[in-house]
Every structure is written in structure tokens, then in C-alpha cells.
Design a protein around this motif. Structure first.
Motif, PDB file in Angstrom:
ATOM      1  N   VAL A  91       0.860  13.989   0.411  1.00  0.00           N
ATOM      2  CA  VAL A  91       2.270  13.691   0.149  1.00  0.00           C
ATOM      3  C   VAL A  91       2.373  12.227   0.364  1.00  0.00           C
ATOM      4  CG1 VAL A  91       4.710  14.213   0.790  1.00  0.00           C
ATOM      5  CG2 VAL A  91       3.263  16.110   0.982  1.00  0.00           C
ATOM      6  N   PRO A  92       2.925  11.670  -0.614  1.00  0.00           N
ATOM      7  CA  PRO A  92       3.268  10.200  -0.330  1.00  0.00           C
ATOM      8  C   PRO A  92       4.436   9.827   0.729  1.00  0.00           C
ATOM      9  CG  PRO A  92       3.617  10.805  -2.643  1.00  0.00           C
ATOM     10  CD  PRO A  92       3.412  12.193  -1.991  1.00  0.00           C
ATOM     11  N   GLY A 102       8.638  23.004   4.066  1.00  0.00           N
ATOM     12  CA  GLY A 102       9.159  22.724   2.536  1.00  0.00           C
ATOM     13  C   GLY A 102       9.000  21.460   2.032  1.00  0.00           C
ATOM     14  N   ASP A 103      10.146  20.688   1.931  1.00  0.00           N
ATOM     15  CA  ASP A 103       9.930  19.387   1.367  1.00  0.00           C
ATOM     16  C   ASP A 103      10.484  18.479   2.484  1.00  0.00           C
ATOM     17  OD1 ASP A 103       9.024  19.900  -1.016  1.00  0.00           O
ATOM     18  OD2 ASP A 103      11.184  20.258  -1.850  1.00  0.00           O
ATOM     19  N   THR A 104      10.732  19.090   3.600  1.00  0.00           N
ATOM     20  CA  THR A 104      11.326  18.141   4.667  1.00  0.00           C
ATOM     21  C   THR A 104      10.193  18.003   5.844  1.00  0.00           C
ATOM     22  OG1 THR A 104      13.339  18.977   4.227  1.00  0.00           O
ATOM     23  CG2 THR A 104      13.084  18.033   6.088  1.00  0.00           C
ATOM     24  N   THR A 155      -3.894  14.520   8.529  1.00  0.00           N
ATOM     25  CA  THR A 155      -4.287  13.173   8.524  1.00  0.00           C
ATOM     26  C   THR A 155      -3.705  12.418   7.529  1.00  0.00           C
ATOM     27  OG1 THR A 155      -6.348  11.738   8.425  1.00  0.00           O
ATOM     28  CG2 THR A 155      -6.069  13.455   6.845  1.00  0.00           C
ATOM     29  N   PHE A 156      -3.874  10.934   7.756  1.00  0.00           N
ATOM     30  CA  PHE A 156      -3.229   9.978   6.803  1.00  0.00           C
ATOM     31  C   PHE A 156      -4.457   9.456   5.924  1.00  0.00           C
ATOM     32  CE2 PHE A 156      -0.769  10.144  10.785  1.00  0.00           C
ATOM     33  CZ  PHE A 156       0.603  10.713  10.441  1.00  0.00           C
ATOM     34  N   PRO A 199       0.879  -1.303   0.027  1.00  0.00           N
ATOM     35  CA  PRO A 199       0.080   0.119  -0.061  1.00  0.00           C
ATOM     36  C   PRO A 199       1.024   1.426  -0.105  1.00  0.00           C
ATOM     37  CG  PRO A 199       0.101  -1.064   2.027  1.00  0.00           C
ATOM     38  CD  PRO A 199       0.481  -2.057   1.268  1.00  0.00           C
ATOM     39  N   GLN A 200       0.432   2.541  -0.602  1.00  0.00           N
ATOM     40  CA  GLN A 200       0.981   3.753  -0.607  1.00  0.00           C
ATOM     41  C   GLN A 200       0.100   4.341   0.398  1.00  0.00           C
ATOM     42  OE1 GLN A 200       3.874   4.859  -2.362  1.00  0.00           O
ATOM     43  NE2 GLN A 200       3.381   6.187  -0.510  1.00  0.00           N
ATOM     44  N   TYR A 201       1.208   4.999   1.247  1.00  0.00           N
ATOM     45  CA  TYR A 201       0.731   5.942   2.550  1.00  0.00           C
ATOM     46  C   TYR A 201       0.771   7.215   1.813  1.00  0.00           C
ATOM     47  CZ  TYR A 201       0.110   1.907   5.429  1.00  0.00           C
ATOM     48  OH  TYR A 201      -0.483   0.502   5.978  1.00  0.00           O
ATOM     49  N   PHE A 202      -0.065   8.087   2.531  1.00  0.00           N
ATOM     50  CA  PHE A 202      -0.158   9.768   2.377  1.00  0.00           C
ATOM     51  C   PHE A 202      -0.215  10.215   3.452  1.00  0.00           C
ATOM     52  CE2 PHE A 202      -1.383   7.565  -1.755  1.00  0.00           C
ATOM     53  CZ  PHE A 202      -0.702   8.166  -2.540  1.00  0.00           C
TER      54      PHE A 202
END
Length: 141
Positions: free
Chosen positions: A47-48, A68-70, A31-32, A16-19
Motif C-alpha cells: 500500500v502506498p 480495511g482501508d484504515t 515490511t516497507f 520517493p514513494q514509500y509502501f
């Protein structure tokens, strides 16, 4: 192997892909999602993340923040500021009732003090009246 198994094409099972969905203002986790459950209903802003990241983040989601992306742990100062800025929790019906009872008890105690003060004034006035009556009776003899 039976006929059913022979007719089944082999499929590679995908993990499964989580986000994770992060708040655009605070960077906090909202949330997830997981594709196996939510399918096409995953917001585009989500975000994956890996299974390991999901396990880590979901254990204590309030401690993580996206910059940002972190994704990083919040500092103790950030956690304290967030706690300080949260609105108070809504009161339970028991808390509401206890506050009303406390207000009534305080009001009742204040009324008791007023009554005592008025009783003292009345007692002083009655003493003055009695003193005046005694003086007028003694002076008229």
C-alpha cells in the motif's frame, strides 16, 4: 555555467514513494518498500504511504494494524493477545547447554538419593545378619 550543465535537461526530482506491506491475516505490518530502492520489485499488495506515515509506522511497526482501508494503532488487548500467541523464541546454544547440564544434575541427584536408600537397606540387612549371627552363636553355646 559550463557546457555540461547546459546540456543537461532540467529534471524535476520526485520524492520517493514509500509502501507498506500488511499481513492479510493479522493486518500487521510485514515490511516497507521504497520505489527508489525496490523499483519494480514492490509487491502489488503493498500500500502506498506518505513519508510521514513511513516515519511513524517504522518507529514501532508492531503497534500498527490495517483494518480495511484504515491503518490504526492496535489496542492494548490486541497487543497482549499477539504476544501471548507468539511462539517461544528459539533457545540459544548456551540455553540448550544449560538445560542439558540442569537435567544431568537432577538425574545425578536422583541417583544419589537411590544410592543412599540402598545403602540404608544394606545397613539394615547387615544389622539383621549380625543380630542373627549373634543370636545363633549365643543360642548354640
Amino acid at each position: 555555467m559550463d557546457q555540461f550543465e547546459e546540456d543537461m535537461p532540467e529534471q524535476e526530482i520526485q520524492p520517493p514513494q514509500y509502501f507498506a506491506l500488511f499481513d492479510s491475516q493479522t493486518g500487521g505490518i510485514v515490511t516497507f518498500f521504497v520505489d527508489a530502492i525496490h523499483g519494480e520489485n514492490i509487491p502489488s499488495e503493498a500500500v502506498p504511504i506518505t513519508v510521514e506515515e513511513w516515519q511513524t509506522y517504522s518507529a514501532e511497526p508492531w503497534t500498527w494494524k490495517r483494518d480495511g482501508d484504515t491503518v490504526r494503532l492496535r489496542t492494548p488487548e490486541e497487543l497482549e493477545e499477539e504476544r501471548a500467541n507468539q511462539p517461544p523464541a528459539p533457545k540459544t546454544p548456551d540455553q540448550e547447554m544449560n538445560e542439558q547440564i540442569a537435567t544431568l544434575l537432577i538425574d545425578s541427584a536422583a541417583k544419589d538419593v537411590q544410592i543412599q536408600q540402598q545403602d540404608e537397606i544394606i545397613a539394615d540387612l547387615m544389622l539383621q545378619v549380625a543380630t542373627l549371627q549373634t543370636a545363633s552363636e549365643g543360642g548354640g553355646a
